[in-house]
Design a protein around this motif. Sequence first.
Motif, PDB file in Angstrom:
ATOM      1  N   UNK A  63       0.833  -1.210   0.000  1.00  0.00           N
ATOM      2  CA  UNK A  63       0.000   0.000   0.000  1.00  0.00           C
ATOM      3  C   UNK A  63       0.867   1.258   0.000  1.00  0.00           C
ATOM      4  N   UNK A  64       1.958   1.248   0.776  1.00  0.00           N
ATOM      5  CA  UNK A  64       2.853   2.411   0.813  1.00  0.00           C
ATOM      6  C   UNK A  64       3.432   2.691  -0.570  1.00  0.00           C
ATOM      7  N   UNK A  65       3.801   1.622  -1.303  1.00  0.00           N
ATOM      8  CA  UNK A  65       4.332   1.790  -2.662  1.00  0.00           C
ATOM      9  C   UNK A  65       3.307   2.460  -3.572  1.00  0.00           C
ATOM     10  N   UNK A  66       2.034   2.223  -3.286  1.00  0.00           N
ATOM     11  CA  UNK A  66       0.966   2.831  -4.087  1.00  0.00           C
ATOM     12  C   UNK A  66       0.549   4.203  -3.557  1.00  0.00           C
ATOM     13  N   UNK A  67       1.255   4.698  -2.538  1.00  0.00           N
ATOM     14  CA  UNK A  67       0.979   6.032  -2.024  1.00  0.00           C
ATOM     15  C   UNK A  67      -0.018   6.092  -0.891  1.00  0.00           C
ATOM     16  N   UNK A  68      -0.427   4.948  -0.350  1.00  0.00           N
ATOM     17  CA  UNK A  68      -1.368   4.929   0.775  1.00  0.00           C
ATOM     18  C   UNK A  68      -0.536   4.861   2.062  1.00  0.00           C
ATOM     19  N   UNK A  69      -0.645   5.893   2.882  1.00  0.00           N
ATOM     20  CA  UNK A  69       0.178   5.948   4.095  1.00  0.00           C
ATOM     21  C   UNK A  69      -0.639   5.934   5.377  1.00  0.00           C
ATOM     22  N   UNK A  70      -1.924   6.134   5.268  1.00  0.00           N
ATOM     23  CA  UNK A  70      -2.785   6.162   6.452  1.00  0.00           C
ATOM     24  C   UNK A  70      -3.476   4.806   6.595  1.00  0.00           C
ATOM     25  N   UNK A  71      -2.776   3.882   7.227  1.00  0.00           N
ATOM     26  CA  UNK A  71      -3.308   2.526   7.367  1.00  0.00           C
ATOM     27  C   UNK A  71      -3.607   2.284   8.837  1.00  0.00           C
ATOM     28  N   UNK A  72      -4.877   2.282   9.156  1.00  0.00           N
ATOM     29  CA  UNK A  72      -5.289   1.972  10.529  1.00  0.00           C
ATOM     30  C   UNK A  72      -5.784   0.540  10.521  1.00  0.00           C
ATOM     31  N   UNK A  73      -5.221  -0.280  11.389  1.00  0.00           N
ATOM     32  CA  UNK A  73      -5.655  -1.680  11.400  1.00  0.00           C
ATOM     33  C   UNK A  73      -5.806  -2.156  12.837  1.00  0.00           C
ATOM     34  N   UNK A  74      -6.975  -1.936  13.348  1.00  0.00           N
ATOM     35  CA  UNK A  74      -7.287  -2.412  14.690  1.00  0.00           C
ATOM     36  C   UNK A  74      -7.894  -3.799  14.644  1.00  0.00           C
ATOM     37  N   UNK A  75      -8.034  -4.356  13.461  1.00  0.00           N
ATOM     38  CA  UNK A  75      -8.725  -5.628  13.328  1.00  0.00           C
ATOM     39  C   UNK A  75     -10.195  -5.374  13.072  1.00  0.00           C
ATOM     40  N   UNK A  76     -10.962  -6.438  13.109  1.00  0.00           N
ATOM     41  CA  UNK A  76     -12.394  -6.335  12.837  1.00  0.00           C
ATOM     42  C   UNK A  76     -13.178  -6.483  14.137  1.00  0.00           C
ATOM     43  N   UNK A  77     -14.418  -6.032  14.127  1.00  0.00           N
ATOM     44  CA  UNK A  77     -15.275  -6.174  15.312  1.00  0.00           C
ATOM     45  C   UNK A  77     -15.502  -7.647  15.636  1.00  0.00           C
ATOM     46  N   UNK A  78     -15.762  -8.458  14.606  1.00  0.00           N
ATOM     47  CA  UNK A  78     -15.983  -9.885  14.873  1.00  0.00           C
ATOM     48  C   UNK A  78     -14.706 -10.541  15.371  1.00  0.00           C
ATOM     49  N   UNK A  79     -13.565 -10.098  14.863  1.00  0.00           N
ATOM     50  CA  UNK A  79     -12.293 -10.644  15.339  1.00  0.00           C
ATOM     51  C   UNK A  79     -12.042 -10.287  16.789  1.00  0.00           C
ATOM     52  N   UNK A  80     -12.376  -9.055  17.172  1.00  0.00           N
ATOM     53  CA  UNK A  80     -12.218  -8.639  18.564  1.00  0.00           C
ATOM     54  C   UNK A  80     -13.104  -9.479  19.475  1.00  0.00           C
ATOM     55  N   UNK A  81     -14.331  -9.691  19.060  1.00  0.00           N
ATOM     56  CA  UNK A  81     -15.252 -10.514  19.835  1.00  0.00           C
ATOM     57  C   UNK A  81     -14.729 -11.944  19.946  1.00  0.00           C
TER      58      UNK A  81
END
Length: 152
Positions: A63-81
């Motif tokens: 993603x960084x190579x494609x210019x995307x720098x704002x990557x928030x990854x807290x996981x998913x709600x179902x994964x947290x559960x």
Amino acid sequence: MANASDTLKEVESVLKEVIDNLSDGQKGFAQIGEHIKDEQLKRYFLAESLKRAQFRGELESELHRDGVHDIKNEGTASGSLHRVWGDLKAKVGVSDHELLATAEQGEDVAKKTYQDALEQELPATVRTLLTEQQRHIIASHDFVRNHRDATK
């Protein structure tokens, strides 16, 4: 025909979904690794947690190579559960078999996430990377399932 901006947004969306799933897996494997009694499986789960972090890093780099720098990854709600449920079960002293069953459920979701991602139109480099990671995810699922079955 989609323009380059739309294609980039689609690739970004697909990769962020996989990254969120990898974040769930990383945390879930670490938690199960802390609670599982079998020492060989404990080492496996902790190593697999690191592998998910590595996969996540590879996709974030893409993603960084494609210019995307704002990557928030807290996981998913179902994964947290799912992680909270697994952690709760571990704290009340469930068996390794039940922890492995919980891990396999998470691996089922990971397999589906990769399958869904690979059904999308993706650049060849991204497709190759996801395919390589998917092979590992499937092997991990089978390892967990086989050990779960062996602990019945």
